[in-house]
Design a protein around this motif. Structure first.
Motif, PDB file in Angstrom:
ATOM      1  N   MET A 134      -2.558   7.952   9.106  1.00 58.03           N
ATOM      2  CA  MET A 134      -3.863   7.558   9.233  1.00 58.03           C
ATOM      3  C   MET A 134      -4.405   8.734   7.973  1.00 58.03           C
ATOM      4  N   GLN A 135      -4.415   9.916   7.974  1.00 59.63           N
ATOM      5  CA  GLN A 135      -4.860  10.828   7.201  1.00 59.63           C
ATOM      6  C   GLN A 135      -4.555  10.817   5.700  1.00 59.63           C
ATOM      7  N   LYS A 136      -3.049  10.197   5.567  1.00 58.48           N
ATOM      8  CA  LYS A 136      -2.784   9.996   4.263  1.00 58.48           C
ATOM      9  C   LYS A 136      -3.589   8.975   3.786  1.00 58.48           C
ATOM     10  N   LEU A 137      -3.636   7.928   4.542  1.00 57.75           N
ATOM     11  CA  LEU A 137      -4.306   6.533   3.960  1.00 57.75           C
ATOM     12  C   LEU A 137      -5.753   6.881   3.889  1.00 57.75           C
ATOM     13  N   GLU A 138      -6.608   7.857   4.621  1.00 51.65           N
ATOM     14  CA  GLU A 138      -8.006   8.295   4.388  1.00 51.65           C
ATOM     15  C   GLU A 138      -8.129   8.779   3.010  1.00 51.65           C
ATOM     16  N   GLN A 139      -6.801   9.737   2.574  1.00 54.25           N
ATOM     17  CA  GLN A 139      -6.998  10.476   1.422  1.00 54.25           C
ATOM     18  C   GLN A 139      -6.842   9.498   0.141  1.00 54.25           C
ATOM     19  N   THR A 140      -6.056   8.407   0.249  1.00 59.95           N
ATOM     20  CA  THR A 140      -6.254   7.409  -0.893  1.00 59.95           C
ATOM     21  C   THR A 140      -7.377   6.842  -1.116  1.00 59.95           C
ATOM     22  N   GLY A 141      -8.647   6.920  -0.225  1.00 58.03           N
ATOM     23  CA  GLY A 141      -9.855   6.227  -0.198  1.00 58.03           C
ATOM     24  C   GLY A 141      -9.521   4.514   0.048  1.00 58.03           C
ATOM     25  N   LEU A 142      -8.639   4.319   0.482  1.00 56.75           N
ATOM     26  CA  LEU A 142      -8.410   2.740   0.631  1.00 56.75           C
ATOM     27  C   LEU A 142      -8.923   1.978   1.945  1.00 56.75           C
ATOM     28  N   VAL A 143      -9.381   3.098   2.948  1.00 52.01           N
ATOM     29  CA  VAL A 143      -9.385   2.629   4.246  1.00 52.01           C
ATOM     30  C   VAL A 143     -10.812   1.335   4.411  1.00 52.01           C
ATOM     31  N   VAL A 163       0.943  -1.286  -0.057  1.00 50.67           N
ATOM     32  CA  VAL A 163      -0.107  -0.064   0.249  1.00 50.67           C
ATOM     33  C   VAL A 163       0.756   1.290  -0.162  1.00 50.67           C
ATOM     34  N   ASN A 164       0.864   2.072  -1.160  1.00 49.18           N
ATOM     35  CA  ASN A 164       1.688   3.122  -1.371  1.00 49.18           C
ATOM     36  C   ASN A 164       0.908   4.391  -1.063  1.00 49.18           C
ATOM     37  N   TYR A 165       1.156   4.905   0.323  1.00 49.82           N
ATOM     38  CA  TYR A 165       0.208   5.956   0.807  1.00 49.82           C
ATOM     39  C   TYR A 165       1.237   7.054   1.217  1.00 49.82           C
ATOM     40  N   GLY A 166       2.360   6.995   1.048  1.00 48.53           N
ATOM     41  CA  GLY A 166       3.419   8.055   1.274  1.00 48.53           C
ATOM     42  C   GLY A 166       3.669   8.119   2.659  1.00 48.53           C
ATOM     43  N   ALA A 167       3.508   6.911   3.556  1.00 49.10           N
ATOM     44  CA  ALA A 167       3.974   6.723   4.852  1.00 49.10           C
ATOM     45  C   ALA A 167       4.874   5.750   5.221  1.00 49.10           C
ATOM     46  N   GLY A 204      -1.036  11.870  18.213  1.00 44.75           N
ATOM     47  CA  GLY A 204      -2.068  12.532  17.751  1.00 44.75           C
ATOM     48  C   GLY A 204      -3.701  12.498  17.813  1.00 44.75           C
ATOM     49  N   ASN A 205      -3.877  11.882  19.082  1.00 48.45           N
ATOM     50  CA  ASN A 205      -5.102  11.213  19.429  1.00 48.45           C
ATOM     51  C   ASN A 205      -6.163  10.906  18.365  1.00 48.45           C
ATOM     52  N   ALA A 206      -5.484  10.006  17.698  1.00 43.11           N
ATOM     53  CA  ALA A 206      -6.171   9.652  16.310  1.00 43.11           C
ATOM     54  C   ALA A 206      -7.068   8.289  16.220  1.00 43.11           C
ATOM     55  N   ASN A 207      -8.043   8.436  15.553  1.00 44.96           N
ATOM     56  CA  ASN A 207      -8.848   7.326  15.668  1.00 44.96           C
ATOM     57  C   ASN A 207      -8.344   6.542  14.404  1.00 44.96           C
TER      58      ASN A 207
END
Length: 197
Positions: free
Chosen positions: A53-62, A5-9, A89-92
């Motif tokens: 997680m933000q980067k992964l969400e931007q890919t639409g792959l979650v 998965v290539n999401y920049g992270a 980052g208190n991230a879901n």
């Protein structure tokens, strides 16, 4: 055939180098359609879980990743993304494995990040086939996944026990970097590539 998965992270270079050494074919997953091209999926990750997680969400792959029925392996931050929530980052996160990702406690007299080789003790699991328990793997992380006997398939200790590897159904995660862990890490990647569901 492994899809990364290539999401920049992720530090993809070390991982692709290890797969090349093992003659395991791989390619990149950039879109939902790409997920169908591969039998196994790896989610790499370095850095900050919230940002990843933000980067992964931007890919639409979650959503498509959560719906997968083929073997999926999260590495380092990629493993943390499988959990419900990170203190970083208190991230879901994706909420596939119902556990929390927490920050190590400096008050225990340990250095953060946890960096270097550490023994793991693992359960009898196909991911660790041929890997002796108490084998050392290479870790670099400040946050850990809380130990939970239901999902934990390997445990490490750094001031306290934490999950070095988890499994829930077809989803696997390892906190260490198998691609930087020598022979044992290569064996684990090979085992993953051979998993059948």
């Amino acid at each position: 055939m492994i899809g990364i998965v290539n999401y920049g992270a992720g530090n993809i270079f070390s991982l692709t180098s290890a797969l090349e050494r093992l003659n395991i074919p791989f390619g990149m997953v950039n879109t939902e359609a790409d997920l169908d091209k591969y039998t196994h999926i790896i989610i790499p990750g370095v850095g900050h879980a919230g940002t990843a997680m933000q980067k992964l969400e931007q890919t639409g792959l979650v959503g498509p990743i959560k719906a997968l029925k083929k073997p999926v392996l999260g590495i380092c931050v990629g493993m943390q993304l499988l959990t419900e929530h990170s203190e970083e980052g208190n991230a879901n996160l994706m909420g596939i494995v119902p556990v929390q990702t927490r920050l190590f406690n400096k008050d225990q007299g340990i250095k953060i990040p946890h960096m270097g080789w550490n023994n793991i003790s693992h359960k009898n699991n196909l991911l660790f086939e041929g890997v002796e328990t108490d084998t050392q793997f290479y870790f670099v992380h400040s946050y850990f996944i809380e130990y939970n006997p239901t999902f934990d398939i390997a445990t490490a200790n750094y001031g306290m026990p934490f999950s070095a590897a988890v499994q829930k159904d077809n989803f696997y995660g390892v906190q260490f970097h198998p691609e930087k862990s020598g022979t044992a890490g290569e064996r684990l990647l090979k085992n993953f590539s051979n998993l059948k569901l």
